[in-house]
Design a protein around this motif. Structure first.
Motif, PDB file in Angstrom:
ATOM      1  N   VAL A  10       5.280 -17.471  -3.835  1.00 49.29           N
ATOM      2  CA  VAL A  10       5.141 -16.078  -4.262  1.00 49.29           C
ATOM      3  C   VAL A  10       4.304 -15.296  -3.254  1.00 49.29           C
ATOM      4  CG1 VAL A  10       4.179 -14.593  -6.058  1.00 49.29           C
ATOM      5  CG2 VAL A  10       5.515 -16.581  -6.677  1.00 49.29           C
ATOM      6  N   PHE A  11       3.272 -15.913  -2.684  1.00 47.21           N
ATOM      7  CA  PHE A  11       2.445 -15.228  -1.688  1.00 47.21           C
ATOM      8  C   PHE A  11       3.245 -14.947  -0.422  1.00 47.21           C
ATOM      9  CE2 PHE A  11      -0.760 -15.423   1.794  1.00 47.21           C
ATOM     10  CZ  PHE A  11      -1.367 -14.208   1.499  1.00 47.21           C
ATOM     11  N   LEU A  12       4.075 -15.902   0.011  1.00 52.14           N
ATOM     12  CA  LEU A  12       4.915 -15.664   1.189  1.00 52.14           C
ATOM     13  C   LEU A  12       5.950 -14.577   0.930  1.00 52.14           C
ATOM     14  CD1 LEU A  12       5.426 -19.281   2.552  1.00 52.14           C
ATOM     15  CD2 LEU A  12       3.957 -17.479   3.469  1.00 52.14           C
ATOM     16  N   LEU A  13       6.513 -14.544  -0.276  1.00 50.41           N
ATOM     17  CA  LEU A  13       7.438 -13.467  -0.630  1.00 50.41           C
ATOM     18  C   LEU A  13       6.726 -12.116  -0.654  1.00 50.41           C
ATOM     19  CD1 LEU A  13       9.694 -14.995  -3.405  1.00 50.41           C
ATOM     20  CD2 LEU A  13      10.379 -14.195  -1.150  1.00 50.41           C
ATOM     21  N   LEU A  14       5.500 -12.104  -1.160  1.00 47.55           N
ATOM     22  CA  LEU A  14       4.707 -10.874  -1.177  1.00 47.55           C
ATOM     23  C   LEU A  14       4.464 -10.367   0.236  1.00 47.55           C
ATOM     24  CD1 LEU A  14       2.832  -8.859  -2.783  1.00 47.55           C
ATOM     25  CD2 LEU A  14       1.011 -10.480  -2.273  1.00 47.55           C
ATOM     26  N   LEU A  19       5.649  -6.510   4.594  1.00 50.76           N
ATOM     27  CA  LEU A  19       6.012  -6.227   5.985  1.00 50.76           C
ATOM     28  C   LEU A  19       7.306  -5.427   6.086  1.00 50.76           C
ATOM     29  CD1 LEU A  19       5.032  -9.587   7.699  1.00 50.76           C
ATOM     30  CD2 LEU A  19       3.814  -7.423   7.754  1.00 50.76           C
ATOM     31  N   VAL A  20       8.292  -5.744   5.254  1.00 53.81           N
ATOM     32  CA  VAL A  20       9.539  -4.972   5.257  1.00 53.81           C
ATOM     33  C   VAL A  20       9.284  -3.563   4.727  1.00 53.81           C
ATOM     34  CG1 VAL A  20      11.842  -4.822   4.219  1.00 53.81           C
ATOM     35  CG2 VAL A  20      11.034  -6.973   5.151  1.00 53.81           C
ATOM     36  N   GLY A  21       8.425  -3.438   3.716  1.00 55.55           N
ATOM     37  CA  GLY A  21       8.079  -2.120   3.197  1.00 55.55           C
ATOM     38  C   GLY A  21       7.388  -1.252   4.235  1.00 55.55           C
ATOM     39  N   VAL A  22       6.497  -1.848   5.003  1.00 53.61           N
ATOM     40  CA  VAL A  22       5.826  -1.097   6.065  1.00 53.61           C
ATOM     41  C   VAL A  22       6.822  -0.675   7.142  1.00 53.61           C
ATOM     42  CG1 VAL A  22       4.150  -1.333   7.956  1.00 53.61           C
ATOM     43  CG2 VAL A  22       3.550  -2.049   5.666  1.00 53.61           C
ATOM     44  N   ALA A  23       7.778  -1.535   7.439  1.00 57.38           N
ATOM     45  CA  ALA A  23       8.801  -1.185   8.433  1.00 57.38           C
ATOM     46  C   ALA A  23       9.609   0.017   7.973  1.00 57.38           C
ATOM     47  CB  ALA A  23       9.707  -2.380   8.694  1.00 57.38           C
ATOM     48  N   PHE A  24       9.984   0.048   6.702  1.00 56.73           N
ATOM     49  CA  PHE A  24      10.775   1.178   6.214  1.00 56.73           C
ATOM     50  C   PHE A  24       9.930   2.430   6.011  1.00 56.73           C
ATOM     51  CE2 PHE A  24      13.947  -2.076   5.358  1.00 56.73           C
ATOM     52  CZ  PHE A  24      15.056  -1.440   5.890  1.00 56.73           C
ATOM     53  N   LEU A  25       8.641   2.284   5.735  1.00 57.14           N
ATOM     54  CA  LEU A  25       7.768   3.466   5.707  1.00 57.14           C
ATOM     55  C   LEU A  25       7.633   4.067   7.101  1.00 57.14           C
ATOM     56  CD1 LEU A  25       4.957   2.544   3.176  1.00 57.14           C
ATOM     57  CD2 LEU A  25       6.613   4.376   3.007  1.00 57.14           C
ATOM     58  N   THR A  26       7.614   3.218   8.117  1.00 58.13           N
ATOM     59  CA  THR A  26       7.608   3.717   9.493  1.00 58.13           C
ATOM     60  C   THR A  26       8.901   4.457   9.800  1.00 58.13           C
ATOM     61  OG1 THR A  26       6.216   1.860  10.120  1.00 58.13           O
ATOM     62  CG2 THR A  26       7.293   3.038  11.895  1.00 58.13           C
ATOM     63  N   LEU A  88      -3.351  -8.545   5.058  1.00 57.37           N
ATOM     64  CA  LEU A  88      -2.379  -9.110   4.131  1.00 57.37           C
ATOM     65  C   LEU A  88      -3.050  -9.868   2.987  1.00 57.37           C
ATOM     66  CD1 LEU A  88       0.386 -10.375   6.566  1.00 57.37           C
ATOM     67  CD2 LEU A  88       0.454  -8.384   5.073  1.00 57.37           C
ATOM     68  N   LEU A  89      -4.248 -10.370   3.223  1.00 61.21           N
ATOM     69  CA  LEU A  89      -4.984 -11.090   2.186  1.00 61.21           C
ATOM     70  C   LEU A  89      -5.429 -10.154   1.067  1.00 61.21           C
ATOM     71  CD1 LEU A  89      -5.994 -13.985   1.680  1.00 61.21           C
ATOM     72  CD2 LEU A  89      -8.139 -13.309   2.733  1.00 61.21           C
ATOM     73  N   VAL A  90      -5.661  -8.898   1.393  1.00 63.46           N
ATOM     74  CA  VAL A  90      -6.096  -7.931   0.392  1.00 63.46           C
ATOM     75  C   VAL A  90      -4.996  -7.670  -0.637  1.00 63.46           C
ATOM     76  CG1 VAL A  90      -6.795  -5.508   0.134  1.00 63.46           C
ATOM     77  CG2 VAL A  90      -7.797  -6.883   1.907  1.00 63.46           C
ATOM     78  N   TRP A  91      -3.732  -7.877  -0.257  1.00 62.54           N
ATOM     79  CA  TRP A  91      -2.627  -7.656  -1.186  1.00 62.54           C
ATOM     80  C   TRP A  91      -2.633  -8.639  -2.345  1.00 62.54           C
ATOM     81  CZ3 TRP A  91       0.894  -3.811  -1.551  1.00 62.54           C
ATOM     82  CH2 TRP A  91       0.921  -2.894  -0.515  1.00 62.54           C
ATOM     83  N   LEU A  92      -3.369  -9.741  -2.227  1.00 60.93           N
ATOM     84  CA  LEU A  92      -3.478 -10.682  -3.337  1.00 60.93           C
ATOM     85  C   LEU A  92      -4.215 -10.091  -4.524  1.00 60.93           C
ATOM     86  CD1 LEU A  92      -4.375 -14.124  -1.779  1.00 60.93           C
ATOM     87  CD2 LEU A  92      -2.389 -13.557  -3.116  1.00 60.93           C
TER      88      LEU A  92
END
Length: 178
Positions: A10-14, A19-26, A88-92
């Protein structure tokens, strides 16, 4: 054992989704800036530029790597990697409905992770062995610390209101508040 495996998956999926979300926000930012400048934005790859972030990632990873000759090579490269790991650790800490991770002192962990990011900027400036990079890193460090102090005071005012450092209580406190 199965619980730890579930946690890692689940953490790897998160991380992947972030990362994909940040790419599309860019991509969204580049498209909006294209419209603001009255020109076409990034629309060359895929339908309306949907595959543009992946094209940018491939070109970024296939570009030539170069580094300062007199730098501390390992520290120079691992400083941004450590900064990315901390961010990325803060997203936990985000309180999910499934109760993914619930720290009792989650807010203090958030402040600790964000304040450790200051050291990555300073170490990156120092490890290049350039006085201008060191001065730029120290300037960025001072600016980041000044913003973090005000953010910490704002967050601690909410801690006084909620009487807990757990971010799940922050979520529950604003359940009936619009």
């Amino acid at each position: 054992m199965l619980g730890y495996l579930f946690f890692v998956v689940v953490f790897l999926l998160l991380i992947l989704f972030v990362l994909v979300g940040v790419a599309f926000l860019t991509l969204l930012e580049r498209s909006v800036l294209g419209y603001v400048h009255i020109r076409k934005g990034p629309n060359s790859v895929g339908f309306i530029g949907v595959l543009q972030p992946f094209s940018d990632a491939i070109s970024l990873f296939s570009s030539e790597q170069y580094f300062p000759l007199v730098s501390n090579y390992l520290v120079y490269y691992f400083s941004p990697v450590f900064g990315l790991f901390l961010s990325l650790l803060v997203w936990l800490l985000i309180p999910y409905l499934s109760g993914f991770v619930s720290f009792e002192l989650g807010l203090l962990f958030f402040l600790a992770c964000t304040s450790l990011g200051v050291y990555t900027v300073m170490v990156a400036g120092w490890s290049s062995n350039s006085s201008y990079s060191l001065l730029g890193g120290l300037r960025a460090l001072a600016q980041t610390v000044s913003y973090e102090v005000s953010l910490a005071f704002i967050l601690f005012s909410f801690v006084i209101l909620i009487c807990s450092y757990n971010l799940v209580y922050f979520y529950l406190f604003q359940f009936y508040v619009w």
